[in-house]
Design an enzyme around this catalytic site. Structure first.
Site, mmCIF file in Angstrom:
data_model
loop_
_atom_site.group_PDB
_atom_site.id
_atom_site.type_symbol
_atom_site.label_atom_id
_atom_site.label_comp_id
_atom_site.label_asym_id
_atom_site.label_seq_id
_atom_site.Cartn_x
_atom_site.Cartn_y
_atom_site.Cartn_z
ATOM 1 N N SER A 161 -83.318 -81.000 10.463
ATOM 2 C CA SER A 161 -83.271 -82.006 9.404
ATOM 3 C C SER A 161 -82.063 -81.871 8.492
ATOM 4 C CB SER A 161 -84.572 -81.944 8.621
ATOM 5 O OG SER A 161 -85.617 -82.109 9.537
ATOM 6 N N ARG A 206 -72.698 -81.754 7.978
ATOM 7 C CA ARG A 206 -72.677 -80.906 6.776
ATOM 8 C C ARG A 206 -74.063 -80.322 6.588
ATOM 9 N NH1 ARG A 206 -72.734 -86.223 5.100
ATOM 10 N NH2 ARG A 206 -74.699 -86.836 4.114
ATOM 11 N N ASP A 251 -86.105 -85.179 11.018
ATOM 12 C CA ASP A 251 -87.531 -85.236 10.631
ATOM 13 C C ASP A 251 -87.993 -86.652 10.299
ATOM 14 O OD1 ASP A 251 -85.995 -85.224 8.330
ATOM 15 O OD2 ASP A 251 -87.116 -83.676 7.292
HETATM 16 C C1 BGC Z 1 -81.096 -84.051 5.232
HETATM 17 C C2 BGC Z 1 -81.802 -85.048 6.145
HETATM 18 C C3 BGC Z 1 -83.290 -84.808 6.146
HETATM 19 C C4 BGC Z 1 -83.833 -84.774 4.739
HETATM 20 C C5 BGC Z 1 -85.324 -84.524 4.669
HETATM 21 C C6 BGC Z 1 -81.759 -84.035 3.868
HETATM 22 O O1 BGC Z 1 -81.201 -83.036 3.077
HETATM 23 O O2 BGC Z 1 -79.743 -84.399 5.073
HETATM 24 O O3 BGC Z 1 -81.276 -84.958 7.458
HETATM 25 O O4 BGC Z 1 -83.918 -85.810 6.896
HETATM 26 O O5 BGC Z 1 -83.158 -83.780 3.992
HETATM 27 O O6 BGC Z 1 -85.671 -83.293 5.216
#
Ligand code: BGC
Length: 538
Positions: free
Chosen positions: A156, A171, A209
């Site tokens: 995620s 990133r 996610d």
């Molecule tokens: C990430 C996402 C993720 C979200 C929830 C963010 O910091 O960049 O990719 O879906 O958090 O977990």
């Protein structure tokens, strides 16, 4: 100025008016379109190579792992094909030092080791058999593909996906910082470590996610349209939705199925409006941003998600305590404190430590309706080592925490509202519900978070009272497990180059063979050691 007046002035700075909501929705829609056209925009609008949402009839045994923030979760999921599933899972905290490891390998080796432990514990028979086979069969890999667990990898963080199981890290977010991993394929990093341990596991799908949440929600509550949005409001925040392929103007490199005409897009809305065209920006938002490893980035997330709200509150409270004109957590003598004592804050209190306040304290504050706020006061005493906080102190704390939480919920409504408007479903001529699957600690635990979202949805132009009634926000727990398993299934069908029905047919046969012993409702944890993994074609 009195504490009350000072508190009111702070609360005002966190107000996010109906007008602000509407302006932000327009900007969100603009940034969504921009992200569909080119790379390098504030909203990344990442194509996921998943081209449809499930129907609820999918079947099979799959593995899923989830690296989302604080924890790493390993699970096996048995999709029963009747909108239910059974899941077995283990969770470990990711050691802090690995979140900022020197080499990516250190983190991924830890993840692979947890997968090994899980297989030994929950799928011991299968694991042993695999080890035996490795020693006896003559194929170069030592095992046949059908004996391998196909695994969805929920990762995620923002990843530039180039295929269903390929994607390079753009990133880190949520406090992770391993520069060595940037630009590398995270599936390959994990597969390498899995192979070093000779585990019978193939990383078949890379899943955000939010995409998992969208898939899981569509699987467990299939309507005629499927969910329009999967969203996370937890440690971080983000959303995934289904977009028409024809609207996706930027080039796609990997292979995908064009038959549905759709593609699931990972919006990466944590970075909405990094340029601050419409996002609110108090002095405390600025101070918080400077404390993070990624200043200027994830600006929406820093105002909305669980990782940041506690710290935002801490910064405001510390400032207010320093204000010589008000007395917060400070008494002249015991007569000015309704507990007939004087407030004392331990030197070692977490209040004095950056990132020392957990966002859960905002939930405690919002949920305390006792006449003298005694629950919150006990929490302040236990969690922040503030002894004998006075009623007025707790009132100020509650009001400020509430303002931060309310602003977060109204900002959350901006993203949800924009995606619902973009889906066009409000003008489809029906009165059918418009499903939004959500997950994460904030929506789950923060009292009235959802109510505050609805309150803001109702004032959005183009949604209004009637539109808001159609929007059905539902909790999609286990999205990262079930969703990832579903995408591993999709990936498996693509890989075999076989029509979905054929593969599903095999799955049905397999499920029949496994018997119908475990048909408990979704989310019941059971072990399924007798089932074979993935698709057995042998
Ligand atoms: C990430 C996402 C993720 C979200 C929830 C963010 O910091 O960049 O990719 O879906 O958090 O977990």
């Amino acid at each position: 100025m009195s504490l009350l007046a000072e508190t009111e002035s702070i609360v005002k700075q966190f107000e996010f008016t109906d007008n602000d909501v509407n302006k932000s929705v327009k900007e969100f829609l603009r940034q969504m379109d921009e992200g569909l056209e080119k790379d390098g925009t504030s909203l990344s609008q990442i194509p996921t190579y998943v081209t449809g949402v499930p129907k609820g009839t999918e079947k099979g045994l799959y593995m899923a792992v989830d690296l989302g923030g604080t924890n790493f979760r390993v699970c096996s999921v048995k999709l029963n094909g009747d909108t239910t599933f059974n899941i077995t899972s283990d969770k470990v905290a990711v050691p802090k030092e690995l979140m900022r490891a020197k080499k990516a390998e250190e983190l991924f080796a830890f993840l692979a080791l947890q997968i090994k432990k899980f297989l030994e514990k929950h799928h011991g028979d299968h694991f042993e058999a695999h080890i035996r086979r490795r020693m006896t069969v003559s194929s170069p890999d030592g095992y046949r593909d059908e004996h391998v667990f196909h695994m969805g990898f929920t990762f995620s963080f923002p990843v530039q996906q180039v295929g269903i199981n390929k994607g390079t890290l753009i990133r880190w977010t949520k406090g992770f910082d391993i520069p060595d991993a940037i630009g590398k394929d995270v599936c390959a990093l994990l597969q390498t470590e899995i192979d070093k341990l000779h585990l019978p596991v193939k990383v078949a799908a890379l899943v955000n996610d939010t995409v998992g949440t969208l898939m899981a929600y569509s699987y467990t509550s299939p309507g005629s349209h499927g969910a329009v949005l999967g969203a996370i409001f937890g440690t971080g925040t983000n959303g995934a939705y289904v977009e028409k392929l024809s609207n996706l103007k930027k080039p796609l490199v990997g292979e995908y199925d064009t038959s549905t005409g759709d593609m699931v897009i990972n919006i990466e809305w944590g970075s909405f409006d990094n340029q601050l065209n419409v996002l609110p920006n108090t002095p405390w938002d600025e101070a918080l941003d400077k404390e993070t490893p990624n200043p200027g980035i994830q600006m929406y997330e820093k105002r909305v998600s669980g990782m940041f709200l506690g710290e935002l509150l801490r910064l405001v409270i510390i400032d207010l305590m320093k204000n010589p004109n008000v007395s917060l957590f400070r008494d002249e003598n015991s007569s000015t404190n309704d507990r007939r004592s004087t407030t004392d804050i331990a030197e070692t209190s977490d209040l004095y430590k950056p990132w020392g306040i957990d966002t859960s304290i905002l939930s405690h504050a919002a949920g305390d309706h006792t006449p003298k706020l005694s629950v919150l006061r006990d929490t302040l005493q236990e969690n922040l080592q503030i002894s004998a906080p006075a009623y007025e102190d707790a009132q100020a704390f509650k009001a400020i925490a509430g303002a931060i939480g309310r602003r977060a919920a109204r900002l959350a409504a901006v993203a949800i509202g924009a995606v619902v408007l973009k889906s066009g479903r409000l003008s489809d001529g029906t009165n059918d519900p418009i499903d939004v699957g959500v997950d994460g600690s904030l929506v789950e635990n923060y009292p009235y978070f959802e109510d505050m979202i609805y309150e803001a949805l109702r004032v959005i132009d183009g949604i209004g009272e009637e539109g808001a009634k159609r929007i059905r926000i539902g909790l999609a727990q286990d999205g990262s497990g079930v969703g990832a398993a579903l995408i591993a299934l999709v990936a498996r069908t693509m890989e075999k180059n076989a029509p979905t029905d054929e593969v599903l047919g095999e799955l049905r046969t397999e499920a029949k063979a496994a018997g119908s012993k475990d048909t408990a409702a979704a989310t019941t944890a059971v072990s399924d050691e007798s089932d074979k993994p993935g698709v057995t074609s042998a």
